[in-house]
Write a protein that holds these residues in place. Structure first.
Motif, PDB file in Angstrom:
ATOM      1  N   LEU A 178       0.737  -1.371  -0.009  1.00 35.51           N
ATOM      2  CA  LEU A 178      -0.071   0.102   0.034  1.00 35.51           C
ATOM      3  C   LEU A 178       0.830   1.072  -0.055  1.00 35.51           C
ATOM      4  N   ALA A 185       2.666   3.861  -7.746  1.00 37.45           N
ATOM      5  CA  ALA A 185       1.530   3.321  -7.237  1.00 37.45           C
ATOM      6  C   ALA A 185       1.275   3.575  -5.749  1.00 37.45           C
ATOM      7  N   ARG A 186       2.337   3.906  -4.881  1.00 42.07           N
ATOM      8  CA  ARG A 186       2.174   3.844  -3.577  1.00 42.07           C
ATOM      9  C   ARG A 186       1.217   5.017  -3.082  1.00 42.07           C
ATOM     10  N   ARG A 187       0.532   4.740  -2.273  1.00 38.19           N
ATOM     11  CA  ARG A 187      -0.289   5.977  -1.646  1.00 38.19           C
ATOM     12  C   ARG A 187       0.382   6.880  -0.559  1.00 38.19           C
TER      13      ARG A 187
ATOM     14  N   GLY B 121      -2.311  -0.537 -10.911  1.00 37.01           N
ATOM     15  CA  GLY B 121      -1.478   0.583 -11.325  1.00 37.01           C
ATOM     16  C   GLY B 121      -1.697   2.117 -11.788  1.00 37.01           C
ATOM     17  N   LEU B 122      -3.207   1.881 -11.864  1.00 34.15           N
ATOM     18  CA  LEU B 122      -3.698   3.265 -12.301  1.00 34.15           C
ATOM     19  C   LEU B 122      -3.465   4.346 -11.032  1.00 34.15           C
ATOM     20  N   PRO B 123      -3.035   5.481 -11.563  1.00 34.87           N
ATOM     21  CA  PRO B 123      -2.609   6.481 -10.385  1.00 34.87           C
ATOM     22  C   PRO B 123      -3.906   7.131  -9.802  1.00 34.87           C
ATOM     23  N   VAL B 124      -4.321   6.632  -8.709  1.00 33.07           N
ATOM     24  CA  VAL B 124      -5.377   7.043  -7.995  1.00 33.07           C
ATOM     25  C   VAL B 124      -5.525   8.423  -7.802  1.00 33.07           C
ATOM     26  N   ASP B 125      -4.200   8.842  -7.380  1.00 27.05           N
ATOM     27  CA  ASP B 125      -4.099  10.476  -6.799  1.00 27.05           C
ATOM     28  C   ASP B 125      -4.171  11.348  -7.919  1.00 27.05           C
ATOM     29  N   TRP B 169      -5.979  -1.315   8.055  1.00 25.71           N
ATOM     30  CA  TRP B 169      -5.858  -1.373   6.609  1.00 25.71           C
ATOM     31  C   TRP B 169      -5.027  -2.157   6.206  1.00 25.71           C
ATOM     32  N   SER B 170      -3.849  -2.139   6.494  1.00 24.47           N
ATOM     33  CA  SER B 170      -2.468  -2.818   6.093  1.00 24.47           C
ATOM     34  C   SER B 170      -2.591  -4.348   6.610  1.00 24.47           C
ATOM     35  N   HIS B 173      -5.209  -5.681   4.020  1.00 26.09           N
ATOM     36  CA  HIS B 173      -4.951  -5.570   2.587  1.00 26.09           C
ATOM     37  C   HIS B 173      -3.672  -6.527   2.385  1.00 26.09           C
TER      38      HIS B 173
END
Lengths: 240, 240
Positions: A178, A185-187, B121-125, B169-170, B173
DNA sequence: TGTACATCAGTGAACGCGCGTTCACTGATGTAC
DNA sequence: TGTACATCAGTGAACGCGCGTTCACTGATGTAC
């Protein structure tokens, strides 16, 4: 373009001499850059400065190259964990934590290996060699857990070592995938993944009854996982 | 082959009528089957029984389709977590654990959503809408942690809620991606991922000082995380 | 109610591209004598 | 030390394939009058 290739060949001659290794390195670079799924056999050949047919002298196909990388990754991983564990020196809890950190460091410093090993989707358990390498790495964590379980304080139940090992593995893997990846890809996180994992492991160990306000003989480096008192500040923000 | 397609078209007419939805469903199926990296725009069109150009009426490109799926995934995820949390009923610890289980259930039952959200791998941010959806989901966990932190027993330090949320969360996950996936990449485990995670969370909470031998008023369902005494048996094996 | 027309979802043919894989080949290297 | 030869790593051209994307088009649907 073409003169580059010819020049490169002129430099090294008709035979590459070290192509297998060069392909592994090229693939590592490509995986780190574009992920395990995005790397192609042809691309690796190109990066090694060699014709697209050349890799077939060394690997049956793309999957065999990927497996080789995962294999090597597990070996390096095992070596790193072994070194971190250092047979439980100077004390079991400290060494145990160092293993957690080593896990994170590996995920961060070797994102390509990490991808190939854990995220490439290649079926580890259908490849005996790979499976064995994977299990040797896990065995380090399991041995560490075993030692820790053996020192369960009197009055508490001795926790199953296998369970502890799986717990630590999942914590490290969760934090690593994560937040701790070397790629994009890391948050975002309000603190370092290392600190997050360290606190998590310490709280967990305390939950098992291990004293974690420890090591009067060791260096005073690591901060306690939960701030001792007063309003919490720093990266965590202030709890309401 | 060709008559199939014509038949399908004969059945539904020139206009599909629900293509956008059909494409999303097709993509979900493909991702579940072959992973987020292995799904193609053309394949989704084929599965929806439509020409390869048709999807462009609904999605700019493959990435937009993938984002839509991740978006929808985060929304379902949020709904699931909200329901599991149930505003902390019947008691905070129980509800908190239910959230952990819901996380696992989602990873197992919706591997395609899970892949799109966390592993594609899509850049969420870099996508504000997606980012917002992701944060709304995390906010549930954060709120739960907040409530839990507020009930820290007297004498102990109140742990930072943000940290607790990230820890949970970790853990979830980590367990989910190592052992709880609905696809073939998951590793073998001597027990259910649910039990593994439950024990992990309980030990962690105990480490924070929360009483976890709890709920005399509630149903006696869940087994204690560490066997009460005697030689451990069952899926864990016997500790040496 | 019927007709004309605008809209727009889906077609199918076409394109350029890069990939994986094969093949007969070439030329460097090492070894037997 | 030199020569002949076997070995085998790497070549480059070729192939079929599926993908993403574009384009002018077609025909269903809904709406204005």
């Amino acid at each position: 373009m073409s003169w580059r290739k010819e020049q490169r060949r002129a430099e090294r001659g008709y035979h590459h001499g070290n192509l297998k290794e060069a392909l592994l390195q090229a693939a590592l670079g490509l995986i780190a850059e574009k992920g395990a799924a995005g790397f192609t056999f042809a691309d690796a050949a190109r990066m090694a400065g060699v014709s697209p047919a050349a890799p077939y002298r060394h690997f049956r196909d793309r999957d065999e190259l990927l497996s080789s990388i995962a294999q090597r990754g597990f070996e390096q991983f095992e070596a790193l964990l072994t070194q971190a564990w250092d047979d439980g020196r100077p004390d079991t809890v400290t060494a145990f934590e160092r293993v957690g950190k080593a896990y994170l460091a590996f995920a961060r410093n070797e994102p390509a290996f990490y991808s190939a090993m854990f995220e490439s989707g290649l079926p580890v358990d259908s490849n005996p060699t790979l499976m064995a390498a994977s299990e040797r790495a896990f065995a380090i964590m399991r041995a560490a857990a075993e030692r820790l379980a053996a020192m369960a304080p009197p009055g508490t139940t001795r926790p199953p070592a296998m369970m502890m090992a799986l717990h630590i593995w999942s914590m490290a893997h969760g934090v690593a995938s994560l937040f701790g990846r070397g790629d994009a890809a890391r948050r975002k996180l309000p603190m370092s993944p290392e600190d997050l994992l360290e606190a998590e492991v310490l709280i967990y160990l305390r939950g098992l009854g291990f004293p974690t306000d420890r090591r009067p003989e060791a260096k005073p480096a690591t901060p306690p996982p939960v701030p001792p008192s007063g309003p919490a500040s720093g990266p965590w923000g202030t709890p309401k």
